[in-house]
Design an enzyme around this catalytic site. Structure first.
Site, PDB file in Angstrom:
ATOM      1  N   ASN A 179      14.536  22.729   4.208  1.00 21.28           N
ATOM      2  CA  ASN A 179      15.868  22.947   4.970  1.00 21.28           C
ATOM      3  C   ASN A 179      16.957  21.782   4.794  1.00 21.28           C
ATOM      4  O   ASN A 179      17.944  21.826   5.449  1.00 21.28           O
ATOM      5  CB  ASN A 179      15.282  23.188   6.303  1.00 21.28           C
ATOM      6  CG  ASN A 179      14.679  24.661   6.481  1.00 21.28           C
ATOM      7  OD1 ASN A 179      15.562  25.607   6.057  1.00 21.28           O
ATOM      8  ND2 ASN A 179      13.607  24.761   6.804  1.00 21.28           N
ATOM      9  N   GLU A 220       8.711  29.004   6.464  1.00 20.70           N
ATOM     10  CA  GLU A 220       8.817  27.799   5.491  1.00 20.70           C
ATOM     11  C   GLU A 220       7.985  26.897   5.725  1.00 20.70           C
ATOM     12  O   GLU A 220       7.843  25.938   6.688  1.00 20.70           O
ATOM     13  CB  GLU A 220      10.312  27.461   5.166  1.00 20.70           C
ATOM     14  CG  GLU A 220      11.050  28.565   4.475  1.00 20.70           C
ATOM     15  CD  GLU A 220      12.370  28.142   4.124  1.00 20.70           C
ATOM     16  OE1 GLU A 220      13.086  28.794   3.508  1.00 20.70           O
ATOM     17  OE2 GLU A 220      12.618  27.294   4.835  1.00 20.70           O
ATOM     18  N   LYS A 244      11.073  41.577   6.212  1.00 20.48           N
ATOM     19  CA  LYS A 244      11.414  40.201   5.460  1.00 20.48           C
ATOM     20  C   LYS A 244      11.550  38.942   6.370  1.00 20.48           C
ATOM     21  O   LYS A 244      11.741  39.027   7.501  1.00 20.48           O
ATOM     22  CB  LYS A 244      12.579  40.413   4.608  1.00 20.48           C
ATOM     23  CG  LYS A 244      13.916  40.378   5.249  1.00 20.48           C
ATOM     24  CD  LYS A 244      15.086  39.875   4.756  1.00 20.48           C
ATOM     25  CE  LYS A 244      14.917  38.319   4.410  1.00 20.48           C
ATOM     26  NZ  LYS A 244      15.493  37.396   5.017  1.00 20.48           N
ATOM     27  N   THR A 284      17.863  35.688   8.894  1.00 15.56           N
ATOM     28  CA  THR A 284      17.542  37.090   9.247  1.00 15.56           C
ATOM     29  C   THR A 284      16.044  37.428   9.254  1.00 15.56           C
ATOM     30  O   THR A 284      15.372  37.024   8.412  1.00 15.56           O
ATOM     31  CB  THR A 284      18.352  38.158   8.376  1.00 15.56           C
ATOM     32  OG1 THR A 284      19.528  37.808   8.339  1.00 15.56           O
ATOM     33  CG2 THR A 284      18.004  39.481   8.761  1.00 15.56           C
ATOM     34  N   SER A 314      20.542  16.981  -1.866  1.00  9.01           N
ATOM     35  CA  SER A 314      20.130  15.622  -2.044  1.00  9.01           C
ATOM     36  C   SER A 314      19.393  15.772  -3.471  1.00  9.01           C
ATOM     37  O   SER A 314      18.999  16.768  -4.119  1.00  9.01           O
ATOM     38  CB  SER A 314      19.630  15.014  -1.059  1.00  9.01           C
ATOM     39  OG  SER A 314      18.366  15.533  -0.822  1.00  9.01           O
ATOM     40  N   THR A 321      14.687  37.276   0.650  1.00 12.49           N
ATOM     41  CA  THR A 321      15.542  36.228   0.236  1.00 12.49           C
ATOM     42  C   THR A 321      14.626  35.076  -0.109  1.00 12.49           C
ATOM     43  O   THR A 321      14.237  35.083  -1.407  1.00 12.49           O
ATOM     44  CB  THR A 321      16.295  35.629   1.472  1.00 12.49           C
ATOM     45  OG1 THR A 321      15.738  35.634   2.775  1.00 12.49           O
ATOM     46  CG2 THR A 321      17.450  36.555   1.803  1.00 12.49           C
TER      47      THR A 321
END
Lengths: 415, 415
Positions: B410, B287, B186, B197, B415, B160
C-alpha cells in the site's frame, strides 16, 4: 527492550536549553526497575503552595498511577512528582495499587511532604508488578541533589523507546510581570513494544489557582495533545500534569483565580505553544515515522465533525501508507472522509496536498500538476487540507506516516 | 496495478465447484476498462420474477453504482447484474452518474430487460471517469453466451488484487424441497492500492419475497460481512446483493413472504454459512495477511458493547503487529479493550490465546505456559478470547495480522 534506535529523522535540530523555574527542582537516578546503565527514575520537588491540574487517559483500563493521580488532582495541591520508566504498573491489579501507595509513602518520607501531594506516573512494560521498594535507597539521594537546572536529566530518565528527549519553554507576561512555562514529555502513546504511555509534565512560576489551572489545561490540550495520533491506540497510562509554583507572585505577579481573567491572555497563548510543541515532538518520534503530517479539515458542519473527519484521515492505514510511499493518493482521503460518519458531500469536496489542489468539487482537479505534488510528497513535513464546503467547522490534527519500520518495531522483535 | 501476487497462504486448499442455480446465468468478458489480457466485466442474467435485496457501504461518499443500486433495490425486482473491475466509478461526480445511466441502458438493451431492474457494481481505481461505452460491444456477446455454469469465470472477472477467486455454496430444505444458495465475492475492502471495494453477489432459487429477503440479508450480514475488518478502512463501494430467482417454486417450494416464517430455519442457517464463508475468504486474502484471527468477546454489558470492543481489538495496529510477530502480547489487548469506550473492569478481565489463558482477573495468569502459547501463535489461524466478566454480551469478529507486506503493497508502489 530499549535498544538504541537511531534518532528520528524528524527530531528537532537541537534540544532547547531550559532555564530554571522558581519553585521547582529536579533530580534523576538509577533505580534498576528494568534498564541497566541508564536513569529510570525522576523526582520533581515543588515549593509549598504549588498548584496542580491534570488530564489523563480515557482508557477504561487505566494504570494504577493514573488512578492515584486522578483521585488526588482535585485537591489542587502538589509538592512532588515521582516518575519511573521501565514498568508502566498497568494491569497489575491489587499489587499495582500497593506499589503506588508504597511509592507515594517513600517519596513523601524522603521529601518531607504529605503523601497525598505526591503525584506519580509510570511508563514501560504492562502487566508486570512494579517493585516500588527499589525506589527506597534512591529517593533520599534524589531529594538531596534536586536542582533547578535538572530539566534535561529529568526528561531523559522518563524515556522508554523515545529516540530523543522532548523539552519546550516559553515566557509570558501576566500584568506586566514575566512568568515562565517549561515542560517535557515522552513517548508517542501506545507506540513502543510493550511500552505504554504518553507522559508530559509542565511547570510554571505563575500564581494561578488550581481550578483556573485545570480549565486552562483542559482547554489547551484540545488543540495539542488531544489533536495528535500516531496509530489510534490509546495508552492505559497517558498523563499530563501542569504545576504552578506561584513563585512569580514574589516578583509582583498577580494571584489569579479565574481562567477567564484577561491578564492571562499572553500566558494562555504561551501555554498553548508549549503543549503544541511537546505534542508535535511526540508525533515526530512516532515509531518508524518518516513524515510529519498536518491535517486540516475546513468547511465541516461544526468543529466536532471536523475533528472526527480529521482523525479518521489521520488514523487511516491506507492514507498513512500512501504518505509513506510519497503518493498524493486523494482517493484514500475521500474514503477516510466518507467513513468518518459525519456529513459530507462528495460533489463539494476539495483536497490539497501542500498548496496543490488535487481534487475540486468531487473530481480530480483538471489543472493539477503531478510534478508539483510529487515535490511536496517528498518533503519530511506535509500539509493535507480538506474543504467540505458545508459549514464553518474546522479542525487541525497531526500524525505521522505508517512505515515498514513501524511494523518491524512492533511485530518483529520476537522473530 | 493488478500485478500477479502470490496466492495468500491463508487461501482455501481448493476452489469449490458451484452447481447451477435455476434462473440465473453468467458470462464474463474483456471490456478493456483498465486491465489487458484478462476479463474485467461480468454479467448475470436473472429470470423474470427474480427478487433482490442489498446492503451497501455506510460511507458518506459512496460511489455512483452504489447510489444507483440503493435507489432501485427497494422495488425488489431484478433481471440483470453488470459488474466491472479496473475502475470503481467512485468520486467521479456527474460523469459517474452518467456512466452508471449509460451502463444500465446498454445492459438493459442487450438483455431485453427494464433499465431499472439492472443492478451495477464497479471496483478498481477511485476518481477516474469510467468509460461505459466500452461495455457496448461486449454486452451482446455476454448475453449470448451466459450460462448457468459460469460461476468461476464471473468470480474471476470481478477480482482486482485478490489473489484467489472466492466462491461458496450450500443447500437448504424449505418445507421439504431442496433449494440452493451460492455466491462469490471479491477484495477485502479498501485494501488494494487505489482499489476500492468489497463486492459480493449471492443467488438462490428459493421463492422468497423481496421484503423477507432484505430482512434475511440484513440479519445475516451482522455476523458475517459486518463482523470482519482488515484495516478499519471502509470502501466507498461496498455492495452485497442477494437474488432469489424463485425457480424452486416450480419444484414445489413454497413462496415465502415473511422472514420469520419457520419453514426458513434451514435456509437462514445456510445463508449465514455462505455469507460467513465468503466473508472469511475476504479476510484471508487481506493484503499481506499471514494470520487469520478470530476474536471472541464474552461477558460484556451487551452484544453491542462486545462488538465495539472486539472491533477495537481487531483494528488495533499494535495488536495486529504483535500477532504478525507471533507474540501473545496481552498487554496490547488490554489497551484495545480500554480504548473501546465501553464498560470494562481491569480487575475482572481474562484473556486467552487459543486455549491458553494468559491473563486472569486483571493479572498475568500465574499458571500460563509460555511454550504452549508460543506454539499457538505460530499457527496460521489464531483464536483470541476476552472475557470481561460483566454481563452476557458477546460478539465474534474476524481479522488478519498487519505485516510489512501490507505496508509495502500500500505504500511502496510508487517508490
Amino acid at each position: 527492550m530499549a535498544k538504541a534506535a537511531p534518532v528520528s529523522p524528524l527530531a528537532p535540530k537541537s534540544i532547547p536549553e531550559i532555564p530554571p523555574i522558581e519553585g521547582v527542582r529536579f533530580a534523576a537516578g538509577e533505580a534498576g526497575v528494568r534498564y541497566k546503565g541508564r536513569t529510570d527514575v525522576m523526582l520533581a520537588l515543588l515549593d509549598e503552595g504549588s498548584r496542580v491540574a491534570g488530564v489523563f487517559t480515557k482508557s477504561k483500563c487505566s494504570s494504577a498511577p493514573v488512578d492515584w493521580c486522578r483521585a488526588r488532582v482535585g485537591s489542587g495541591k502538589a509538592r512532588a512528582v515521582l516518575v519511573n520508566s521501565g514498568n508502566a504498573n498497568a494491569f497489575t491489579g491489587k499489587a499495582g495499587k500497593d506499589a503506588v501507595k508504597l511509592s507515594a509513602k517513600l517519596a513523601a518520607a524522603a521529601a518531607g511532604v504529605p503523601e497525598r501531594q505526591v503525584f506519580l506516573a509510570s511508563t514501560g512494560v504492562i502487566g508486570e508488578p512494579l517493585d516500588a521498594s527499589k525506589f527506597e535507597p534512591v529517593l533520599p539521594k534524589l531529594v538531596a541533589k534536586a536542582e533547578p537546572e535538572g530539566w534535561l536529566e529529568a526528561a531523559r530518565a522518563i524515556m522508554t523507546t523515545d529516540t530523543y528527549p522532548k523539552l519546550s519553554t516559553r515566557t509570558a507576561k501576566i500584568d506586566g510581570i514575566e512568568t515562565r512555562i517549561a515542560g517535557f514529555a515522552k513517548g508517542a502513546g501506545m507506540i513502543a513494544p510493550d511500552m505504554a504511555t504518553m507522559l508530559a509534565f509542565v511547570f510554571t512560576d505563575a500564581a494561578i489557582g488550581s481550578e483556573a489551572l485545570q480549565t486552562l489545561l483542559s482547554r489547551s490540550v484540545r488543540g495539542s495533545f488531544n489533536a495528535i495520533t500516531v496509530d489510534s491506540d490509546t495508552s492505559t497510562s497517558d498523563t499530563l500534569l501542569l504545576f504552578a509554583t506561584g513563585a512569580a507572585a514574589r516578583r509582583g505577579a498577580p494571584e489569579i483565580e479565574r481562567a477567564s481573567d484577561r491578564r492571562l491572555a499572553e500566558f494562555r497563548a504561551a501555554l498553548d505553544e508549549v503543549l503544541l510543541d511537546l505534542a508535535h515532538q511526540v508525533v515526530k518520534d512516532g515509531e518508524g515515522a518518516r513524515k510529519f503530517v498536518e491535517i486540516i479539515v475546513d468547511g465541516a458542519e461544526n468543529d466536532r465533525a471536523a475533528k472526527r473527519i480529521a482523525l479518521s484521515i489521520a488514523n487511516s492505514p491506507l492514507v498513512k501508507t500512501a504518505i509513506a510511499g510519497e503518493d498524493a493518493n486523494w482517493g484514500r482521503v475521500v474514503m477516510a472522509v466518507g467513513k468518518a460518519g459525519e456529513q459530507a458531500d462528495r460533489d463539494r469536496l476539495s483536497i490539497w496536498f501542500g498548496d496543490v489542489r488535487v481534487a475540486y468539487k468531487g473530481l480530480r482537479d483538471p489543472s493539477y500538476d503531478e510534478a508539483a505534488v510529487s515535490e511536496i510528497m517528498k518533503r519530511p513535513e506535509i500539509k493535507l487540507r480538506v474543504d467540505l464546503a458545508l459549514g464553518a467547522g474546522s479542525s487541525t490534527v497531526w500524525t505521522c506516516d505508517l512505515t515498514k519500520e513501524y511494523v518491524a518495531i512492533n511485530g518483529d522483535y520476537r522473530s
